[in-house]
Design a protein around this motif. Structure first.
Motif, PDB file in Angstrom:
ATOM      1  N   VAL A   9      34.755 -40.515 -30.639  1.00 32.86           N
ATOM      2  CA  VAL A   9      35.446 -39.958 -31.793  1.00 32.86           C
ATOM      3  C   VAL A   9      35.474 -41.001 -32.895  1.00 32.86           C
ATOM      4  O   VAL A   9      35.674 -42.191 -32.639  1.00 32.86           O
ATOM      5  CB  VAL A   9      36.884 -39.547 -31.419  1.00 32.86           C
ATOM      6  N   TYR A  10      35.224 -40.546 -34.100  1.00 31.89           N
ATOM      7  CA  TYR A  10      35.258 -41.439 -35.260  1.00 31.89           C
ATOM      8  C   TYR A  10      36.319 -40.968 -36.241  1.00 31.89           C
ATOM      9  O   TYR A  10      36.503 -39.767 -36.437  1.00 31.89           O
ATOM     10  CB  TYR A  10      33.903 -41.396 -35.989  1.00 31.89           C
ATOM     11  N   GLU A  15      34.690 -46.065 -35.014  1.00 31.03           N
ATOM     12  CA  GLU A  15      34.670 -45.421 -33.712  1.00 31.03           C
ATOM     13  C   GLU A  15      35.984 -45.728 -33.003  1.00 31.03           C
ATOM     14  O   GLU A  15      36.300 -46.884 -32.729  1.00 31.03           O
ATOM     15  CB  GLU A  15      33.487 -45.943 -32.899  1.00 31.03           C
ATOM     16  N   VAL A  16      36.771 -44.710 -32.741  1.00 31.37           N
ATOM     17  CA  VAL A  16      38.092 -44.924 -32.155  1.00 31.37           C
ATOM     18  C   VAL A  16      38.075 -44.660 -30.650  1.00 31.37           C
ATOM     19  O   VAL A  16      38.739 -45.336 -29.878  1.00 31.37           O
ATOM     20  CB  VAL A  16      39.140 -44.030 -32.846  1.00 31.37           C
ATOM     21  N   LEU A  17      37.307 -43.665 -30.218  1.00 25.85           N
ATOM     22  CA  LEU A  17      37.074 -43.487 -28.787  1.00 25.85           C
ATOM     23  C   LEU A  17      35.598 -43.775 -28.547  1.00 25.85           C
ATOM     24  O   LEU A  17      34.725 -43.202 -29.188  1.00 25.85           O
ATOM     25  CB  LEU A  17      37.414 -42.064 -28.337  1.00 25.85           C
ATOM     26  N   LYS A  18      35.372 -44.700 -27.609  1.00 27.21           N
ATOM     27  CA  LYS A  18      34.000 -45.179 -27.422  1.00 27.21           C
ATOM     28  C   LYS A  18      33.481 -44.708 -26.081  1.00 27.21           C
ATOM     29  O   LYS A  18      33.704 -45.346 -25.058  1.00 27.21           O
ATOM     30  CB  LYS A  18      33.970 -46.696 -27.511  1.00 27.21           C
ATOM     31  N   SER A  19      32.828 -43.581 -26.091  1.00 28.35           N
ATOM     32  CA  SER A  19      32.216 -43.067 -24.881  1.00 28.35           C
ATOM     33  C   SER A  19      33.225 -43.039 -23.731  1.00 28.35           C
ATOM     34  O   SER A  19      33.013 -43.608 -22.675  1.00 28.35           O
ATOM     35  CB  SER A  19      31.008 -43.950 -24.549  1.00 28.35           C
ATOM     36  N   LEU A  20      34.311 -42.356 -23.986  1.00 27.22           N
ATOM     37  CA  LEU A  20      35.425 -42.325 -23.047  1.00 27.22           C
ATOM     38  C   LEU A  20      35.185 -41.258 -21.979  1.00 27.22           C
ATOM     39  O   LEU A  20      34.828 -40.125 -22.284  1.00 27.22           O
ATOM     40  CB  LEU A  20      36.688 -41.959 -23.836  1.00 27.22           C
ATOM     41  N   SER A  21      35.388 -41.625 -20.716  1.00 27.38           N
ATOM     42  CA  SER A  21      35.256 -40.649 -19.643  1.00 27.38           C
ATOM     43  C   SER A  21      36.434 -40.777 -18.703  1.00 27.38           C
ATOM     44  O   SER A  21      36.841 -41.889 -18.352  1.00 27.38           O
ATOM     45  CB  SER A  21      33.983 -40.897 -18.827  1.00 27.38           C
ATOM     46  N   LEU A  53      35.055 -34.200 -31.771  1.00 19.72           N
ATOM     47  CA  LEU A  53      34.319 -35.318 -31.197  1.00 19.72           C
ATOM     48  C   LEU A  53      32.933 -35.438 -31.815  1.00 19.72           C
ATOM     49  O   LEU A  53      32.341 -34.443 -32.242  1.00 19.72           O
ATOM     50  CB  LEU A  53      34.263 -35.255 -29.670  1.00 19.72           C
ATOM     51  N   ARG A  54      32.455 -36.686 -31.879  1.00 22.42           N
ATOM     52  CA  ARG A  54      31.133 -36.928 -32.450  1.00 22.42           C
ATOM     53  C   ARG A  54      30.068 -36.665 -31.390  1.00 22.42           C
ATOM     54  O   ARG A  54      29.034 -36.081 -31.654  1.00 22.42           O
ATOM     55  CB  ARG A  54      31.071 -38.380 -32.945  1.00 22.42           C
ATOM     56  N   SER A  55      30.354 -37.136 -30.163  1.00 22.99           N
ATOM     57  CA  SER A  55      29.406 -36.857 -29.079  1.00 22.99           C
ATOM     58  C   SER A  55      30.173 -36.833 -27.768  1.00 22.99           C
ATOM     59  O   SER A  55      31.338 -37.202 -27.698  1.00 22.99           O
ATOM     60  CB  SER A  55      28.311 -37.929 -29.047  1.00 22.99           C
ATOM     61  N   GLY A  56      29.525 -36.358 -26.733  1.00 23.86           N
ATOM     62  CA  GLY A  56      30.174 -36.216 -25.437  1.00 23.86           C
ATOM     63  C   GLY A  56      30.622 -34.788 -25.222  1.00 23.86           C
ATOM     64  O   GLY A  56      30.299 -33.891 -26.007  1.00 23.86           O
ATOM     65  N   LYS A  57      31.375 -34.601 -24.156  1.00 24.20           N
ATOM     66  CA  LYS A  57      31.742 -33.248 -23.749  1.00 24.20           C
ATOM     67  C   LYS A  57      33.136 -33.250 -23.166  1.00 24.20           C
ATOM     68  O   LYS A  57      33.547 -34.212 -22.521  1.00 24.20           O
ATOM     69  CB  LYS A  57      30.787 -32.827 -22.619  1.00 24.20           C
ATOM     70  N   ILE A  58      33.858 -32.156 -23.376  1.00 28.23           N
ATOM     71  CA  ILE A  58      35.118 -31.961 -22.676  1.00 28.23           C
ATOM     72  C   ILE A  58      35.016 -30.664 -21.887  1.00 28.23           C
ATOM     73  O   ILE A  58      34.737 -29.610 -22.472  1.00 28.23           O
ATOM     74  CB  ILE A  58      36.316 -31.901 -23.640  1.00 28.23           C
ATOM     75  N   ILE A  59      35.196 -30.759 -20.586  1.00 31.58           N
ATOM     76  CA  ILE A  59      35.081 -29.588 -19.727  1.00 31.58           C
ATOM     77  C   ILE A  59      36.465 -29.252 -19.184  1.00 31.58           C
ATOM     78  O   ILE A  59      37.167 -30.139 -18.690  1.00 31.58           O
ATOM     79  CB  ILE A  59      34.147 -29.886 -18.520  1.00 31.58           C
ATOM     80  N   ILE A  65      34.835 -27.034 -23.658  1.00 32.70           N
ATOM     81  CA  ILE A  65      35.766 -26.722 -24.746  1.00 32.70           C
ATOM     82  C   ILE A  65      35.576 -27.663 -25.933  1.00 32.70           C
ATOM     83  O   ILE A  65      36.381 -27.664 -26.866  1.00 32.70           O
ATOM     84  CB  ILE A  65      37.238 -26.777 -24.275  1.00 32.70           C
ATOM     85  N   SER A  66      34.510 -28.450 -25.918  1.00 31.23           N
ATOM     86  CA  SER A  66      34.336 -29.489 -26.947  1.00 31.23           C
ATOM     87  C   SER A  66      34.392 -28.941 -28.371  1.00 31.23           C
ATOM     88  O   SER A  66      34.896 -29.600 -29.262  1.00 31.23           O
ATOM     89  CB  SER A  66      33.007 -30.223 -26.773  1.00 31.23           C
ATOM     90  N   ASN A  67      33.821 -27.758 -28.572  1.00 28.80           N
ATOM     91  CA  ASN A  67      33.778 -27.246 -29.939  1.00 28.80           C
ATOM     92  C   ASN A  67      34.632 -26.005 -30.145  1.00 28.80           C
ATOM     93  O   ASN A  67      34.471 -25.279 -31.111  1.00 28.80           O
ATOM     94  CB  ASN A  67      32.333 -26.935 -30.324  1.00 28.80           C
ATOM     95  N   MET A  68      35.527 -25.787 -29.219  1.00 29.84           N
ATOM     96  CA  MET A  68      36.370 -24.593 -29.314  1.00 29.84           C
ATOM     97  C   MET A  68      37.426 -24.801 -30.405  1.00 29.84           C
ATOM     98  O   MET A  68      37.871 -25.910 -30.646  1.00 29.84           O
ATOM     99  CB  MET A  68      37.071 -24.414 -27.980  1.00 29.84           C
ATOM    100  N   SER A  69      37.842 -23.693 -31.059  1.00 25.06           N
ATOM    101  CA  SER A  69      38.910 -23.874 -32.041  1.00 25.06           C
ATOM    102  C   SER A  69      40.243 -24.055 -31.322  1.00 25.06           C
ATOM    103  O   SER A  69      40.412 -23.637 -30.176  1.00 25.06           O
ATOM    104  CB  SER A  69      38.962 -22.717 -33.029  1.00 25.06           C
ATOM    105  N   ASP A  70      41.170 -24.681 -32.037  1.00 24.19           N
ATOM    106  CA  ASP A  70      42.403 -25.135 -31.389  1.00 24.19           C
ATOM    107  C   ASP A  70      43.178 -24.015 -30.694  1.00 24.19           C
ATOM    108  O   ASP A  70      43.663 -24.178 -29.584  1.00 24.19           O
ATOM    109  CB  ASP A  70      43.297 -25.891 -32.385  1.00 24.19           C
TER     110      ASP A  70
END
Ligand code: ATP
Ligand code: MG
Lengths: 234, 316
Positions: A9-10, A15-21, A53-59, A65-70
């Motif tokens: 996340v930027y 970059e505030v979250l750096k490839s966080l898993s 998020l700029r990259s990565g995925k949230i499952i 749900i990475s690109n789902m609206s709030d």
């Protein structure tokens, strides 16, 4: 249940979250601890869709749900009780609770959840028609959690629920977190009070400038010298 | 004399109040001063006249009036909705100044759009219709209020029945608005969104829908004001939105921008001040518009948050 895969996340160019898993399994209490500015709030905001998020995925429950609206994320069952309570100041306590159930239509179930939320915090029942903004800090935190429950969460994201509260109120809040968890709600807890958080968590992640640097069970992290030194003040 | 000025003041005041509501509701949610809102009122007035003129005399007044209102409110609501979607929504995350400048642009655009399509001269409808409408209501009110057929007499004041219609209709609309924001789900969501935008997102309120609703309702109220003024004067001009907009904006600031009850009171107080000053200060009727600006300057100096405005973050 919830899985973050290399989430970046930027804010502007930073970059505030750096490839966080990390992940949260169903039925767990998971805690995220870290210093001020580490990116804990940003992590929760990203999960609930307010920060993109700029990259990565949230499952979540096998759904991306990475690109789902709030509001769709809320519909999935992820409910975020934000840092700083964010009570609607000029709505009454009751209206604040109603807003928590904004997306629901099951009237009967809503009523049951209302009764349940008020049974956890009886003081809110007494304050029902008072404006949210006139509640004390502790009462506001209780209302914030109760409002979150009104959305009938599967996963509850709690950001610093004990911040700035008297020790007695902190006890109440932590008691309630355990009760909510016992009722079957999974919890992702962000806390400054690492001692308390780790002692109720099944699992903990330590985040430092946007990265997970340590992960272990709550009890192990409590014993970890690195954690002790940095977050437990001993 | 005094009663006369009070009723005149309440008449213009309720028009200001209806328009001011549109400014204040949009400001409450987006912190945007929608400078194009005066033109929304102007569009409502035009639509009323266009509708009446195109129908000629084919309908009795009792059937015509509700249709005029519905027609003007519906299409003005569509304009409000569209303006938000095309002009403001793309700028939601842009610096606030961009949206503000865009609002000025939309305002100029609408004035010119109406001027080009409807002509630069006043648009009037026949006096016959005005008189018919007035007679229709005089007839109705004369059951309760002494009347000479064209005017009513209240406490020594001679007033047109349309003035009473404007005041009563405005009150009804404001009561309805109040019920809407306090008793409906979407109305409560509007208040919640105005009070805490971020939290509105987090509880799952569809903020875009709330914003659209706000624009539509604000436009409908502005249109109602436009229709009533069009009926009262029987004429419109593409530029009437400018002064009415500035006055209504002043009313909103006077009441405390963002606060709907503030807009209602602000409108009435501004209307009364103008009318009383014009009537009671010799020679002042020539420059009554100045009072709005004097009031605006005084509030900005002494109570910038307005009458009902409290601290930052308190809205409606
Ligand atoms: N809206 C924003 N715009 C720009 N930078 C931001 C924004 N929000 C947060 N940040 C920055 O991102 C970093 C992470 O902030 P975040 O709020 O996630 O930290 P945190 O771990 O929750 O801290 P705390 O314990 O103080 O609440 C900080 O350096 C912060 O300054
Ligand atoms: Mg934080």
């Amino acid at each position: 249940m919830l899985k973050l895969e290399s989430v970046s996340v930027y804010y502007d160019k930073r970059e505030v979250l750096k490839s966080l898993s990390f992940q949260v399994r169903p039925g767990e209490i998971v805690t995220l601890i870290g210093a001020n500015g580490a990116g804990k709030t940003t992590t929760l905001m990203t999960i609930s869709g307010l920060v993109k998020l700029r990259s990565g995925k949230i499952i979540f429950d096998n759904k991306d749900i990475s690109n789902m609206s709030d509001y769709k994320i809320v519909q999935q069952g992820i409910v975020h009780v934000p840092e700083g309570r964010h009570i609607f100041p000029q709505l009454t306590v009751f209206e604040n609770l109603q807003m928590g159930a904004f997306l629901r239509k099951d009237k009967k179930q809503i009523k049951q959840d209302l009764d349940y939320a008020l049974s956890l915090f009886p003081i809110l029942a007494e304050r029902k028609s008072q404006q949210g903004g006139t509640l004390s800090g502790g009462e506001q935190q209780m209302l914030a959690i109760a409002r979150g429950l009104m959305a009938s969460p599967k996963l509850l994201l709690l950001d610093e629920p004990s911040l700035g509260l008297a020790p007695k109120v902190v006890d109440i809040i932590f008691d309630v977190i355990l009760k909510i968890h016992d009722e079957g709600t999974t919890i992702l807890l962000v806390e400054q009070n690492a001692q308390r958080a780790l002692s109720i968590a099944n699992y903990g992640y330590v985040i430092e400038v946007g990265k997970i640097i340590l992960t272990d069970s709550g009890t192990n992290l409590l014993q970890n010298p690195q954690v002790k030194e940095a977050y437990l003040g001993s | 004399m005094l009663a006369q000025q009070i009723i005149n003041g309440l008449t213009v005041g309720s028009v200001y109040a209806l328009i001011a509501l549109g400014y204040t509701m949009v400001y409450g949610i987006l912190q945007l001063i929608n400078f194009a809102h005066g033109e929304i009122y102007m569009l409502g007035a035009y639509l009323a006249i266009i509708f009446v003129v195109s129908l000629k005399f084919s309908l009795p007044i009792a059937g015509l009036l509700p249709l005029v209102f519905l027609f003007a409110m519906f299409f003005t609501g569509c304009y409000g909705f569209t303006i938000e979607k095309f002009a403001y929504k793309p700028l939601r995350n842009a610096p606030r100044l961009s949206a503000l400048i865009t609002a000025v642009g939309v305002s100029i655009f609408l004035q010119n759009y109406v001027m080009l399509t409807q002509g630069a001269k006043d648009k009037v409808f026949s006096h016959l219709i005005s008189e018919q409408i007035n007679a229709y209501f005089s007839n109705f009110f004369s059951k309760f209020i002494p009347s000479d057929g064209s005017r009513l007499y209240i406490c020594g004041a001679q007033i047109y029945s349309l003035q009473l219609v404007i005041i009563i209709t405005s009150i009804i609309l404001m009561v309805l608005l109040n019920l809407f924001v306090t008793h409906t789900k979407i109305g409560k969501a509007m208040r919640a969104t105005a009070q805490d935008l971020k939290m509105a997102h987090l509880v799952g309120i569809k903020v875009d829908t709330v914003i659209s609703t706000t624009f539509i309702i604000g436009s409908i109220l502005g249109a109602a004001a436009g229709v009533m003024v069009a009926m009262y004067y029987g004429r419109v001009w593409y530029y009437i939105g400018y002064l009415a907009g500035v006055k209504a904006f002043t009313a909103a600031v006077l009441g405390g921008i963002g606060n709907i009850y503030g807009a209602m009171f602000g409108g009435l107080i501004l209307g009364l001040t103008e009318s009383l000053a014009a009537g009671l200060i010799p020679g002042a009727s020539e420059w009554k518009d100045v009072f709005a600006f004097i009031i605006l300057i005084l509030i900005l100096i002494f109570r910038p948050q307005g009458i009902f405005g409290e601290r930052i973050g308190e809205k409606f």
